[in-house]
Design an enzyme around this catalytic site. Structure first.
Site, PDB file in Angstrom:
ATOM      1  N   THR A 363       0.853  -1.195   0.000  1.00 41.69           N
ATOM      2  CA  THR A 363       0.000   0.000   0.000  1.00 41.69           C
ATOM      3  C   THR A 363       0.882   1.236   0.000  1.00 41.69           C
ATOM      4  O   THR A 363       2.067   1.158   0.308  1.00 41.69           O
ATOM      5  CB  THR A 363      -0.884   0.091   1.263  1.00 41.69           C
ATOM      6  OG1 THR A 363      -0.037   0.392   2.386  1.00 41.69           O
ATOM      7  CG2 THR A 363      -1.653  -1.191   1.506  1.00 41.69           C
ATOM      8  N   ASP A 364       0.300   2.357  -0.296  1.00 43.71           N
ATOM      9  CA  ASP A 364       1.020   3.597  -0.047  1.00 43.71           C
ATOM     10  C   ASP A 364       0.915   3.905   1.454  1.00 43.71           C
ATOM     11  O   ASP A 364       0.207   3.218   2.204  1.00 43.71           O
ATOM     12  CB  ASP A 364       0.486   4.744  -0.927  1.00 43.71           C
ATOM     13  CG  ASP A 364       1.592   5.772  -1.209  1.00 43.71           C
ATOM     14  OD1 ASP A 364       2.547   5.863  -0.414  1.00 43.71           O
ATOM     15  OD2 ASP A 364       1.516   6.495  -2.234  1.00 43.71           O
ATOM     16  N   TYR A 365       1.627   4.935   1.859  1.00 43.43           N
ATOM     17  CA  TYR A 365       1.831   5.271   3.275  1.00 43.43           C
ATOM     18  C   TYR A 365       0.519   5.372   4.069  1.00 43.43           C
ATOM     19  O   TYR A 365      -0.341   6.199   3.733  1.00 43.43           O
ATOM     20  CB  TYR A 365       2.579   6.599   3.305  1.00 43.43           C
ATOM     21  CG  TYR A 365       3.244   6.954   4.608  1.00 43.43           C
ATOM     22  CD1 TYR A 365       4.485   6.422   4.938  1.00 43.43           C
ATOM     23  CD2 TYR A 365       2.645   7.839   5.494  1.00 43.43           C
ATOM     24  CE1 TYR A 365       5.104   6.764   6.123  1.00 43.43           C
ATOM     25  CE2 TYR A 365       3.267   8.189   6.677  1.00 43.43           C
ATOM     26  CZ  TYR A 365       4.500   7.644   6.987  1.00 43.43           C
ATOM     27  OH  TYR A 365       5.114   7.985   8.163  1.00 43.43           O
TER      28      TYR A 365
END
Ligand SMILES: *[C@@H]1O[C@H](CO)[C@@H](O)[C@H](O)[C@H]1NC(C)=O
Ligand SMILES: *[C@@H]1O[C@H](CO)[C@@H](O)[C@H](O)[C@H]1NC(C)=O
Ligand SMILES: *[C@@H]1O[C@H](CO)[C@@H](O)[C@H](O)[C@H]1NC(C)=O
Ligand SMILES: *[C@@H]1O[C@H](CO)[C@@H](O)[C@H](O)[C@H]1NC(C)=O
Ligand SMILES: *[C@@H]1O[C@H](CO)[C@@H](O)[C@H](O)[C@H]1NC(C)=O
Ligand SMILES: *[C@@H]1O[C@H](CO)[C@@H](O)[C@H](O)[C@H]1NC(C)=O
Ligand SMILES: *[C@@H]1O[C@H](CO)[C@@H](O)[C@H](O)[C@H]1NC(C)=O
Ligand SMILES: *[C@@H]1O[C@H](CO)[C@@H](O)[C@H](O)[C@H]1NC(C)=O
Ligand SMILES: *[C@@H]1O[C@H](CO)[C@@H](O)[C@H](O)[C@H]1NC(C)=O
Length: 814
Positions: A363-365
């Protein structure tokens, strides 16, 4: 005297390696890192603290040796090496030996801040706790210093840190080596000495994909030197909104151009990554549709018709998959109202089933949590985790700043809401990736790579990329190039600045701070004025004029007087070094003081003036192009962009960059691309593909092997380019097609199908050959059919250019 930074480690770690379970893969994992000594502070109660008397330096005073040249063993890269789709037997064996907690730990990625001590240095108690209790499988980002000291670490200190964490990972908990991911997006931009390359938008402007390959290869080596195995790049988005703060991070606006660059970037980063330990896993990001925020601001919603997404946004991601990209990152936020991080359609149907991505997906942050903290699409943390795990094929959560994901997932599996087979699928992919990267053989860094970081050999590669990325847009009366004895007045805050040539992802996320200035580079970089000095042999002074935000700082009357006595004037426009939300702007309108200085110098003197743009966003130039004689768009050429810019000004080479995106006139054009409809307005400041050199190049003899284009029968298109100038010219040739009539989707004005760049010496003619297939003329209809329509097609070389040449052919569907 050296004081030991991590000597306490000895008392924390058992001297004999513990062997976990029976799994063969774990039986030989080394737990003793190579000693990479770094002088540093003492530990107090197991926590490293800087002594109060330590001299303040904004950066790590250690330097790599930066040997002038080096050579590494070359592995066979002729075949594409990509993710191992079917797990190896020993990976399956290891997976089967793991508990639910251990498998979930593999899927959990946190930032080092979670286990840093009082001075931002490693807190062993906390580190051991995360690996022992939560069995963390991955960390990301550099180790920022809470005290702001040594915020930019040498490869030695970075490797000492990575190896220390790795030693904990291989000694505690599951004892499985952790995988370390870092935003090495333009070289190892967070490792001191690591050559900071031009940004992607510049690489695209070279129209020479070798630069994407080489930047990737060097980034990989320097990243590995720091004990990091995974680079969060390349960005495969195409640039759809020119106000967006991340414009510069993408390879321009064209799907084909971006695709070629992405492909080569992945090949450069990964090479033969299952054998070559100087390479890393690449990560295509951000999947998908991140680059068209409705209001131009980062992470804001994107509304993208699905046919548009398939036609223009998917292809460059597909090229990353074709190149064997080992990992992918899903995108922040929502597309068409639906969160990407819980989208079964995007992350399963499209990414895995249609596009065939077999790699590991992160996932992104903090994006799983964002579902309940920001997007309000989930009730709580557990709900958010369930949605992502149940509906998508996400393998790892960049949970970053908490262990919620691990705890939630353990609970969801134990209560039967998420089947264990779901986490087996993801943990399996992660373990296989670790094996492919050699982490079970050698989890620690290779100290031999450290000395190569910052090598002059790499600097020259970065400079060549910068040289080829510089775009000459205007040259009235051949004001350029300058001769070395001309008196040139240089004005602009970026004239003698390394950091302003870099933009974001340059030392720090937002570039160096004002307090750090250029000192933080510790000599790893140059400036335009240093380049001018090298070329002219004179230390010519320069004036700031206005600051980097465009506010007047010098007396303009005085600058006008100086301009009157000069032979030529160079004015540099720039922009703060930022990215993401911090880089949001409301408009492309230039600060008034910048425009005012150009107006006064061009109206109150007769001295020819050149504008040099060193910026992320294409700010609106208004009447400036009418006022000035020369315009160079240097984009963000990176820490070594100074000499290449100076060389362009003094004609040490002839510029060969081309606009990799449409440079708008004003805000109303921020979403305009060159592949707009055939009958629509396309009247920007600088068109896609524009730019020229100091030589007049003429085109002739455009020919095709057949004027009939049919599926399965590619044709060859040839054209000759003649250099009528005095200098050698690197010439890009861009081949476009236009389908003159198309019933089910308004034909685009042009579509770039191929490009090539060759050197043409003065007086010579060079032949360029391209292949064109009927298949690439297929298009997505509004009903999401992917079809070909029969009809006349025009081939154009260098559309929008005065030396364009065209040729009609006919497209058949069978
Ligand atoms: C890090 O450097 C310290 C200080 O020289 C040394 O004691 C320690 O063993 C090193 N650790 C690693 C993992 O290289
Ligand atoms: C180190 O980590 C431990 C365990 O999380 C914590 O109790 C302690 O306060 C931390 N020490 C410092 C100085 O951050
Ligand atoms: C989280 O939200 C879900 C869905 O509403 C609910 O069933 C669950 O009880 C909540 N969990 C907690 C810990 O509040
Ligand atoms: C998981 O997704 C399926 C549809 O693919 C749905 O039927 C099911 O209710 C979901 N289960 C959970 C626990 O979310
Ligand atoms: C883990 O989840 C359980 C059950 O919801 C909860 O009681 C516990 O506090 C959580 N632990 C952490 C560290 O969040
Ligand atoms: C440019 O900056 C460098 C240091 O980065 C300095 O040595 C040099 O004198 C400066 N040049 C001019 C012309 O100001
Ligand atoms: C173009 O083709 C003609 C005929 O084949 C040939 O005579 C001429 O030299 C060619 N011109 C160039 C520039 O290649
Ligand atoms: C390019 O195509 C022309 C005409 O089809 C052919 O004669 C020539 O050999 C080709 N050149 C190269 C370098 O492939
Ligand atoms: C393209 O070439 C034609 C024919 O030489 C010329 O008339 C036209 O102006 C050129 N287009 C541009 C944008 O310069």
């Amino acid at each position: 005297m050296k004081i030991s930074l991590f000597h306490y480690l000895v008392s924390f770690l058992p001297s004999v390696a513990l062997v976990k379970g029976q799994a063969a893969l774990l039986s030989n994992v080394a737990t003793s890192p190579p000693e990479i000594d770094v002088p540093g502070p003492k530990t107090i109660d197991g926590v490293v603290c800087l002594p109060p008397n330590l001299l303040y330096k904004p950066f790590d005073p250690l330097r790599p040796k930066s040997v002038p040249s080096y050579s590494l063993s070359q592995f066979d890269e002729s075949q594409i090496v990509g993710p191992t789709a079917n797990l190896d037997a020993d990976v399956v064996e290891l997976l089967n030996s793991l508990t639910v907690e251990e498998k979930v730990g593999q899927m959990t990625q946190i930032v080092p801040t979670m286990f840093m001590g009082c001075d931002g240095l490693i807190n062993m108690t906390a580190t051991i706790e995360y690996f022992d209790k939560w069995k963390i499988g991955s960390i990301l980002a550099d180790s920022p210093q809470k005290g702001g000291r040594w915020n930019y670490n040498s490869p030695q200190r970075f490797a000492n840190f990575s190896n220390t964490v790795q030693q904990v990972a291989t000694t505690y908990g599951s004892k499985i080596p952790m995988i370390y991911g870092l935003d090495s997006v333009r070289g190892a931009n967070f490792v001191k000495g690591g050559v900071i390359f031009p940004t992607a938008v510049n690489t695209a402007a070279t129209f020479n994909p070798i630069h994407a390959y080489e930047a990737g290869k060097i980034a990989a080596k320097d990243t590995r030197a720091a004990g990091v195995h995974w680079a969060f790049g390349p960005l495969a988005d195409v640039s759809m909104e020119k106000r967006w703060s991340r414009n510069f991070e993408n390879f321009g606006e064209d799907p084909h151009l971006a695709g070629e660059m992405v492909y080569n970037s992945v090949r450069g980063l990964q090479g033969n990554y299952k054998m070559d330990r100087s390479r890393v896993a690449a990560c295509m990001k951000h999947f998908i549709g991140y680059s068209a925020p409705i209001n131009g601001k980062d992470q804001e919603p994107r509304y993208i018709p699905w046919n548009y997404l398939m036609e223009y946004i998917v292809p460059s991601f597909q090229k990353a998959i074709d190149a064997g990209v080992a990992t992918g990152m899903e995108s922040y936020g929502a597309v068409n109202g639906g969160d990407v991080v819980s989208s079964s359609y995007l992350l399963k149907d499209l990414l895995r089933n249609k596009m065939g991505f077999k790699g590991m997906l992160v996932t992104d942050y903090v994006e799983i949590d964002s579902q309940y903290t920001k997007h309000m699409t989930a009730f709580n943390s557990s709900d958010a985790t369930r949605l992502t795990l149940n509906y998508t094929s996400v393998d790892m959560s960049m949970v970053a700043i908490s262990i919620d994901f691990a705890n939630d997932t353990i609970n969801l599996v134990k209560s039967g809401i998420i089947p264990e087979s779901r986490i087996d699928e993801s943990a399996g992919r992660i373990l296989q990736l670790k094996k492919d990267l050699g982490l079970f053989e050698q989890p620690f860094s290779d100290p031999a790579l450290i000395d190569t970081v910052g090598s002059a050999q790499d600097v020259e590669v970065a400079r060549n990329a910068a040289r080829e990325s510089i775009i000459l847009h205007q040259n009235k009366n051949n004001i350029l190039p300058f001769s070395i004895d001309e008196k040139v007045l240089y004005i602009g805050p970026n004239m003698n600045s390394t950091r302003f040539m870099g933009g974001g992802w340059n030392v720090h996320y937002d570039g160096p701070t004002d307090a750090e200035g250029d000192a933080i580079y510790d000599g790893y970089g140059d400036t335009i004025m240093l380049g001018v000095q090298q070329i002219t042999g004179k230390n010519i002074g320069w004036y700031t004029g206005f600051d980097i935000t465009g506010k007047r700082v010098d007396d303009y009357d005085e600058l006008v007087r100086l301009a009157r006595c000069a032979d030529k004037v160079v004015i540099g426009f720039g922009e703060r070094t930022t990215r993401e939300v911090n880089g949001n702007i409301n408009t492309l309108v230039l600060p008034v003081d910048q425009t005012e200085l150009v107006r006064r110098i061009t109206h109150e003197t007769s001295t020819p003036t050149v504008l040099v743009l060193i910026q992320n966003r294409p700010f609106s130039l208004g009447s400036i192009p009418d006022w000035v004689d020369g315009i160079i768009n240097a984009g963000l050429p990176g820490a070594y962009g100074g000499l290449p810019i100076a060389e362009a000004l003094y004609g040490k080479y002839s510029p060969s960059g081309r606009q990799s995106y449409t440079y708008p006139k004003m805000d109303y054009q921020t979403k305009v691309t060159y592949f707009t409809g055939i009958w629509n307005e396309y009247d920007p400041q600088f068109v896609f593909g524009s730019g020229f050199g100091y030589n007049d190049i003429s085109y002739s003899n455009i020919t095709v092997s057949s004027t009939e284009l049919r599926p399965g029968c590619p044709i060859t298109v040839s054209v000759s380019a003649t250099n009528n100038g005095k200098m050698t010219q690197l010439e890009p040739v861009l081949m476009y097609t236009t389908q003159n009539i198309r019933r089910r989707y308004t034909p685009e004005k042009y579509r770039l199908r191929s490009f090539d760049k060759k050197e043409i010496i003065s007086g010579a003619t060079v032949n360029f050959n391209f292949t064109l297939t009927a298949e690439e003329m297929m298009f997505w209809t509004v009903d999401l059919d992917h079809i070909l329509e029969e009809g006349p097609v025009t081939i154009t070389m260098n559309a929008f250019n005065k030396n364009n040449v065209t040729l009609p052919i006919y497209l058949y569907t069978n």
